[in-house]
Design an enzyme around this catalytic site. Structure first.
Site, PDB file in Angstrom:
ATOM      1  N   SER A 141      52.661  42.734  66.220  1.00  0.00           N
ATOM      2  CA  SER A 141      53.887  42.353  65.542  1.00  0.00           C
ATOM      3  C   SER A 141      53.555  41.380  64.402  1.00  0.00           C
ATOM      4  O   SER A 141      52.611  41.642  63.651  1.00  0.00           O
ATOM      5  CB  SER A 141      54.835  41.737  66.580  1.00  0.00           C
ATOM      6  OG  SER A 141      56.138  41.652  66.110  1.00  0.00           O
ATOM      7  N   ASP A 177      58.771  52.579  67.825  1.00  0.00           N
ATOM      8  CA  ASP A 177      58.951  51.205  67.364  1.00  0.00           C
ATOM      9  C   ASP A 177      59.511  51.197  65.936  1.00  0.00           C
ATOM     10  O   ASP A 177      58.894  51.750  65.031  1.00  0.00           O
ATOM     11  CB  ASP A 177      57.580  50.518  67.394  1.00  0.00           C
ATOM     12  CG  ASP A 177      57.614  49.089  66.885  1.00  0.00           C
ATOM     13  OD1 ASP A 177      58.719  48.541  66.704  1.00  0.00           O
ATOM     14  OD2 ASP A 177      56.516  48.525  66.666  1.00  0.00           O
ATOM     15  N   HIS A 182      56.745  48.985  70.623  1.00  0.00           N
ATOM     16  CA  HIS A 182      56.183  47.793  69.976  1.00  0.00           C
ATOM     17  C   HIS A 182      54.936  47.264  70.710  1.00  0.00           C
ATOM     18  O   HIS A 182      55.017  46.825  71.848  1.00  0.00           O
ATOM     19  CB  HIS A 182      57.274  46.721  69.921  1.00  0.00           C
ATOM     20  CG  HIS A 182      57.099  45.730  68.802  1.00  0.00           C
ATOM     21  ND1 HIS A 182      56.861  46.083  67.498  1.00  0.00           N
ATOM     22  CD2 HIS A 182      57.157  44.369  68.799  1.00  0.00           C
ATOM     23  CE1 HIS A 182      56.776  44.991  66.740  1.00  0.00           C
ATOM     24  NE2 HIS A 182      56.952  43.939  67.515  1.00  0.00           N
TER      25      HIS A 182
END
Lengths: 522, 522
Positions: A202, A452, A477
């Site tokens: 991320s 994601d 994710h």
């Protein structure tokens, strides 16, 4: 929210909801995402982690580490007389084979949340370290500077006081923190010849990728998982994010997608009734009376966005306790509500999978200050300007067009700061990234799961022999960084095996080069 | 100075003396390099340029450019509420073939001096631009931020007031200035596809190399001439610089070397006499009475160091009006002084070649404030910590061992700032540079003349197919960047031809990649 000219909020991705899993709603109900008056802008969606879980003792014991502190300069790029700050880092050396054998150092680039939470949610690094004989470092893990315990100016209150004290919360400073920490640590351990491998997911994945690009002399490679380094300016279309969320729902059920798309109008219509907010408050079980339909819309949008991020194939509690394939479950509830259920009743049944899977919440609270002075909002208002729109046709969300001027105004109002929307691509690149990466980058993995919504802003194609895109159709994710589970599907097992093989290759190449050097005294 | 426990000053390389050529000493005598009380440290030697020549009208007319200004952030890496500043840049587009034909942009990375002076002393860029159809940019040429007219805080007085205002005078900020300027300029001209080639000499060469490493996505290559990017920490031996200066003299004449080496003791002995400083003042024709032997030693050291840098094969006036092979001339004076001349008389005859080649100076002034709040001293006290020693055996200078603690103390006294001696190598690399450059760098030329004392801290061997070291035995400080002259030796003509060929290759490779991209729509 779009429908009547109002604009939807950014889904505060994964972050906001994090708190909830820790205090499963009973007396304490889950906070949600609010918006007393809807701002006419969308800040960059939040990644998971900002308001991350306090670590439960049980989780903490799962991995073994020491907590240490390192004194960092607040501004690496100036010599202004600023206070230093103590950067927290977690370290594990139990499997490290030491400097003589060039034991690798695995450096996790922290995110915008508490490092301990990220440490326990990054099982991959812990699981593979022993077979590499690697040291593990989580410097102010998932959170960097200003997050968690690494707080300049002594306290969160002081650090977040205003733009002056927040000024140094930038990606470049964070990456420089890692560079200085690792250089110092290696020198202290006589480990100068030990290869450093970067990991990050991320926002942390962006930091890992950027650190590999900016400090290649300090690292041998980077695994950047779910790192949307292209979500800036016009590099990817601004509706990418919400289109992916929408498609995640559509693939499970077209009628589910349609119901959600229809629901925004229903919310607005209901809200326009006399007593409409009370009706909505009741339908959605809020503990306190709704102040606007925008608050509700925001709460719903947030749930859908986070659901897309954590649409894992097995039960998880990264953000909230959730079943496997949570979107499938949400859509099942929406589609299979009893005959005669209204659209809004269906929606409530659906999002209850997200907000109340444990079934212990009796009512829900909305967060009070979603646009307050917090770290990610600050970053969104300075460097992390990610244009986000919602397409009228392809998205199930209320339509919205990104307007930079509104965005800028809001940032000025909130922080008295003007964003620099082109700075990230100037500093780290982004335009024509394939040419750029092929020319000067090496030893990077961009891993993404196509469920994601952040995957659309990442690198999805192989760039060169040494810059690999690992794309999984069913991944969400940074699932690859999570601890392995008995329920891992084959594609995930395979993905991780490929990652291990590539990382092994980086380290072997490095060792060969070092060996040649010492043999031939180059 | 070494001999009696005092330490020699750093040769303030090329900078200090620059003023002199402009005001050939008659009523105004050349300033020189002073040291009322000798500090027990050596700051990084100055490169040419800091106190560079005001531009004479005649020189200015030699090259044609417009002067423009660009508003820059003072700190690119933070969002503190700081004033912006106007960066001056010179631009020439008369030969540019424009964006459609991807006309190259030649960006000269300014040094620590007035950009106009560097522009006229960088004839190479002007001479080759037409054949490339290139635009020429000299952003606050040779000086960057805080130098010349690009003065933050409105005036030099304000900008140099203290550590707070000087804080942002760093190489990283300078390179980011170039990145932001070039990105903005390209966008405004729809020239996003035009390749940028970096040029720089000396400190500017370091900036060019570092910019190529840090912003490869914005550039296609860099010619870094006489760029001592390895003159940090222990990467090259600290006595490298003064050994090279010494060898430059020894190669011309061993007796010249011996006389200079012997002279320091003579200076000290003379100084210890009653009335010694007056005698020395007279011998060396100072306008005012010497305050210490250190001032004289410093003045001499400075001359020798600069002479080594500008030991060009033809007459030049980069720093001072000088004959070709000036060290040869200095040694001739020292060696051929009339029978019975004392060591100090010989030394004076020698350095007069440097300080008074035009013969118009009747006496010499020493500078009053060599360690004052100026830009290069600030940089030496923050990032540019270049350890400098003088070896007892191999150097002709007074012996001196670098002690970091003394250095640090002096910086604290002068600027209330503590240097970060390891920061440059952390940020830009330096240790094991061959491996690092080979792995992640490309399209760079490190050109060096071995007479130049800075060459010892640069890259002197080819690193890869695309990172080339061009080394000339008879070259001095960035001679390749100077305007061509009828007196250019063959090796210099050949060196420049090779540079042009390599630069042509970078641009051709870039064009091919762009062409492929547009053809195959990659």
């Amino acid at each position: 929210m779009g429908i009547d000219g109002q604009k939807p909020l950014l889904p505060l991705l994964l972050l906001v909801i994090a708190t909830v899993a820790v205090f499963p709603a009973s007396s304490r109900s889950p906070p949600s995402q609010p918006a007393a008056t809807l701002p006419s802008f969308r800040r960059a969606p939040l990644f998971p982690g900002k308001r991350s879980h306090p670590i439960k003792v049980q989780q903490r014991q799962q991995y073994n580490y020491q907590t240490r502190y390192f004194l960092q300069d607040l501004d690496h790029f100036s010599f202004a007389d600023l206070p230093k700050f103590r950067q927290r880092y977690l370290i594990n050396t139990e499997h490290w084979i030491g400097p003589e054998r060039r034991g690798p150092i695995f450096l996790y680039c922290g995110n915008e949340g508490d490092i301990e939470w990220f440490a326990v949610n990054t099982g991959f690094v812990w699981e593979i370290a022993p077979r590499f004989g690697a040291m593990i470092l989580f410097p102010e893990v998932p959170r960097h500077r200003y997050y968690g315990e690494s707080m300049p100016y002594g306290s969160q209150e002081e650090a977040y006081k205003n733009a002056t004290t927040l000024a140094y919360l930038t990606a470049e400073q964070a990456v420089a923190d890692y560079a200085v920490l690792i250089t110092d640590l290696k020198r202290n351990l006589s480990a100068e010849n030990c290869p450093v491998v970067l990991f990050g997911g991320s926002y942390g994945g962006m930091l890992a990728a950027w650190m590999r690009l900016k400090y290649p002399h300090l690292t041998v490679g980077a695994l950047a998982s779910s790192a949307p380094i292209l979500q800036f300016e016009n590099i990817v279309p601004p509706d990418t994010f919400y289109n992916i969320v929408s498609n995640d729902f559509k693939r499970e059920s077209t009628s589910c997608f349609d119901t959600i798309k229809k629901s925004w109008g229903e919310v607005e219509a209901e809200g326009r009734k006399d007593n409409g907010l009370s009706l909505l408050t009741k339908t959605f079980h809020f503990c306190r009376e709704l102040k606007s339909t925008g608050d509700l819309i925001d709460w719903l949008e947030s749930a859908y966005s986070y659901l897309a991020m954590v649409d894992y194939p097995y039960p998880s509690s990264f953000m909230m306790p959730l079943p496997g394939h949570p979107i499938r479950e949400v859509c099942r509830k929406i589609d299979d509500s009893p005959e005669g259920s209204s659209v809004l009743e269906r929606i409530f049944a659906g999002v209850s999978i997200y907000y109340n899977y444990t079934g212990t919440a009796s009512c829900f609270e909305l967060d009070d200050d979603p646009h307050g002075l917090d770290g990610w909002n600050w970053q969104a208002c300075t460097e992390m300007v990610m244009p986000m729109s919602s397409d009228k046709e392809t998205s199930m969300f209320p339509p919205y067009d990104f307007h930079y001027s509104d965005y800028e105004q809001d940032c000025w109002r909130t922080f008295s700061v003007l964003p620099r929307p082109r700075w990230v691509t100037t500093e780290f690149g982004g335009h024509d990234i394939r040419t750029a990466l092929r020319t000067f980058g090496s030893n990077m993995i961009f891993s993404n799961g196509l469920l994601d919504p952040w995957s659309g802003g990442s690198v999805l194609q192989n760039v060169s022999d040494t810059i690999t895109a690992l794309v999984t159709e069913e991944g969400a994710h940074h699932i690859d960084l999570r601890p392995s589970t008995p329920g891992d599907p084959d594609w995930l097992i395979q993905q991780r095996a490929t990652e291990i093989k590539l990382i092994r290759g980086w380290i072997d190449d490095y060792s060969r080069a070092k060996h040649q050097k010492s043999t031939f005294n180059m």
